[in-house]
Motif scaffolding. Structure first.
Motif, short mmCIF file in Angstrom:
data_model
loop_
_atom_site.label_atom_id
_atom_site.label_comp_id
_atom_site.label_asym_id
_atom_site.label_seq_id
_atom_site.Cartn_x
_atom_site.Cartn_y
_atom_site.Cartn_z
N ARG A 168 0.28 3.91 -3.03
CA ARG A 168 -0.11 5.29 -2.77
C ARG A 168 0.82 6.25 -3.51
O ARG A 168 0.39 7.20 -4.15
N ARG A 169 2.10 5.94 -3.47
CA ARG A 169 3.06 6.86 -4.10
C ARG A 169 3.06 6.75 -5.62
O ARG A 169 3.25 7.75 -6.32
N ARG B 81 0.82 -1.22 0.00
CA ARG B 81 0.00 0.00 0.00
C ARG B 81 0.86 1.27 0.00
O ARG B 81 0.51 2.26 -0.63
N ARG C 238 0.28 8.83 -6.89
CA ARG C 238 0.63 10.27 -6.90
C ARG C 238 1.59 10.57 -8.05
O ARG C 238 1.48 11.60 -8.71
#
Ligand SMILES: Cc1cc2nc3c(=O)[nH]c(=O)nc-3n(C[C@H](O)[C@H](O)[C@H](O)COP(=O)(O)OP(=O)(O)OC[C@H]3O[C@@H](n4cnc5c(N)ncnc54)[C@H](O)[C@@H]3O)c2cc1C
Length: 464
Positions: free
Chosen positions: A72-73, A68, A76
């Motif tokens: 998440r990164r 995760r 982005r």
């Protein structure tokens, strides 16, 4: 075709592993224009290697923990690339970084031999997040087909969904062995034993460091449970001192070793297997950094890492570093250091909590490095005909002749007398072994003008 964005970036990040990825998305989030340059086709570095799209893996995350944090990164990153705040130069290998009064220029090539294309990326700041590679110590039979690096076995599984064999002994030193053995066993291999050359007593001697790093303890416990579930035995103070088989691994000899890693006579045990995954820790990858003149320091496990201040700045003005280049410490530390570096580059104060987390994880990294540091007695595993430099096929006997017969006292002289370290890998594999045989503790961090092989035409173009 060369790519030369004429408008310089605020920051160029070299390496898209956890450290470079975290730094890129954090810096772009502060409004910086960032170029992310990485040799791999996709972000993630060594830890988050993923199966090639053509393999059709339904759940690549099943092969990873902490997925995760990565997902998440990357989400982005995708958004920032789409918004034009980040340029991602994937599959670009950086061979040099140069400086003019106002900017840094990162020179990169593409394609297997570096001859397919190139890019020049200009930026005001540089962040080095180049990670690490595995340390290999030679022993009789380590060149037999079926012997692979422990990290290499993990990479084969994560990127190619293949196992190096069906019955695989895992050996060497360092925490990576536990992760590798767990992954191989979970993927269906039989792992009869994990042989750790050091012990785990070094951790027990640092109770305060353990107490402030409960996640690391939990990680260790998780590995132990996985090994138990798959019936994998763990033997500390043991090493594979010989591989049997000619065309393929048929068995290994597992030997008890003393605190200095000297084999204890009469303790050899033959273990049938068809593959051996072996590695003795990781070595920071420093070529672009040392070429720029960044100062290095010796770490507790004998490798060289960059000297960094509390904001991840190197000793060269305008150059930062994060992750394994500053010392081996794991993916979580790499994420944190990438963020710290981005705060610093953007001129923001680094959060106290982020800094404390970094310091805590760095302390754990030092304990880990000391616990698994190779001891000098491993040279007792060698025979005269054991190849030490695989690229140039130089044996331990020839190196010892150069030392005792011809008076060589350092890696450079041994190299000139025997060609050890002159091959394709340029001593990355045999350097620590040659230095030990020459009577030293390990080669100083090399300063090389080129970080990877480049074709002559590229060099000529670079001059033009
Ligand atoms: C082979 C291997 C397997 C590993 N497996 C595990 C594991 O299973 N579990 C675990 O906990 N830890 C594992 N580790 C350790 C883990 O990968 C690191 O702790 C973590 O990835 C550190 O992140 P990083 O960003 O510092 O470096 P990395 O993840 O290594 O990323 C460095 C990036 O820099 C790029 N790079 C380097 N030099 C250049 C250049 N000249 N030009 C362009 N790009 C460049 C590389 O392509 C890479 O993407 C492994 C390490 C290795 C070496």
């Amino acid at each position: 075709m060369p790519t030369s964005p004429s408008d310089p970036h605020d920051l160029v990040v070299i390496g898209a592993g956890p450290a470079g990825l975290a730094a890129t998305v954090t810096a772009a989030g502060f409004g910086l224009r960032v170029a992310l340059v990485d040799a791999a086709a996709r972000p993630g570095g060594q830890f988050y290697r993923q199966p090639a799209p053509g393999l059709g893996a339904a759940r690549p995350e099943a092969l990873h923990h902490s997925w995760r944090a990565f997902a998440r990164r990357t989400a982005r990153l995708d958004a920032q690339v789409a918004a034009g705040r980040v340029h991602h130069f994937a599959a670009h290998h950086v061979w040099a970084v140069t400086r003019d009064p106002a900017h840094w220029t990162v020179h990169a090539v593409t394609g297997p031999d570096g001859g397919q294309g190139r890019a020049e990326v200009r930026a005001r700041h540089v962040l080095l997040a180049t990670g690490a590679y595995e340390r290999q110590l030679p022993f009789p039979g380590w060149t037999v087909p079926g012997v692979v690096g422990a990290g290499g076995a993990q990479a084969m599984l994560k990127a190619g969904l293949v196992l190096p064999g069906r019955r695989i002994v895992v050996a060497g030193s360092g925490p990576l062995l536990l992760a590798v053995a767990g992954s191989l066993a979970a993927a269906g291999a039989t792992v009869p034993v994990v042989a750790e050359a050091s012990g785990y007593a070094g951790y027990a001697r640092a109770p305060r460091t353990l107490a402030v790093n409960p996640r690391k303890l939990a990680e260790g416990a998780g590995h132990a449970v996985t090994l138990l579930r798959h019936g994998v035995r763990l033997r500390s103070r043991s090493a594979v001192t010989a591989v049997h088989g000619t065309d393929r691994v048929e068995a290994v000899t597992l030997t008890r070793i003393d605190r200095d890693w000297r084999p204890v006579p009469g303790t050899g045990l033959r273990i049938p297997c068809d593959a051996l995954a072996v590695g003795h820790g990781l070595v920071p990858q420093l070529e672009p950094a040392t070429a720029l003149g960044c100062a290095t320091r010796r770490t507790p496990d004998g490798t060289w890492a960059l000297v960094l201040d509390h904001q991840q700045r190197t000793t060269v003005d305008g150059v930062w570093a994060a992750g394994e280049a500053g010392g081996i410490g794991g993916a979580e530390l790499a994420f944190v250091e990438g963020e710290v570096a981005a705060y610093s580059i953007a001129g923001r104060g680094v959060h106290g909590s982020l800094r404390r987390r970094r310091d805590r994880l760095r302390r754990f990294a030092r304990t880990m490095a000391a616990a698994h540091a190779p001891r000098p007695g491993w040279t007792g595993w060698l025979r005269e005909d054991t190849e030490v430099c695989r690229c140039e096929e130089v044996t331990a006997g020839r190196i010892l002749d150069a030392v005792s017969g011809l008076g060589a006292r350092d890696t450079r002289t041994v190299k000139l007398l025997t060609r050890a370290g002159m091959g394709w890998c340029q001593g990355r594999m045999c350097g620590p072994a040659v230095a030990r045989l020459a009577g030293g503790g390990g080669p100083a961090a090399d300063r090389r003008p080129l970080a990877c092989p480049v074709v002559l035409g590229e060099l000529a173009d670079g001059q033009g």
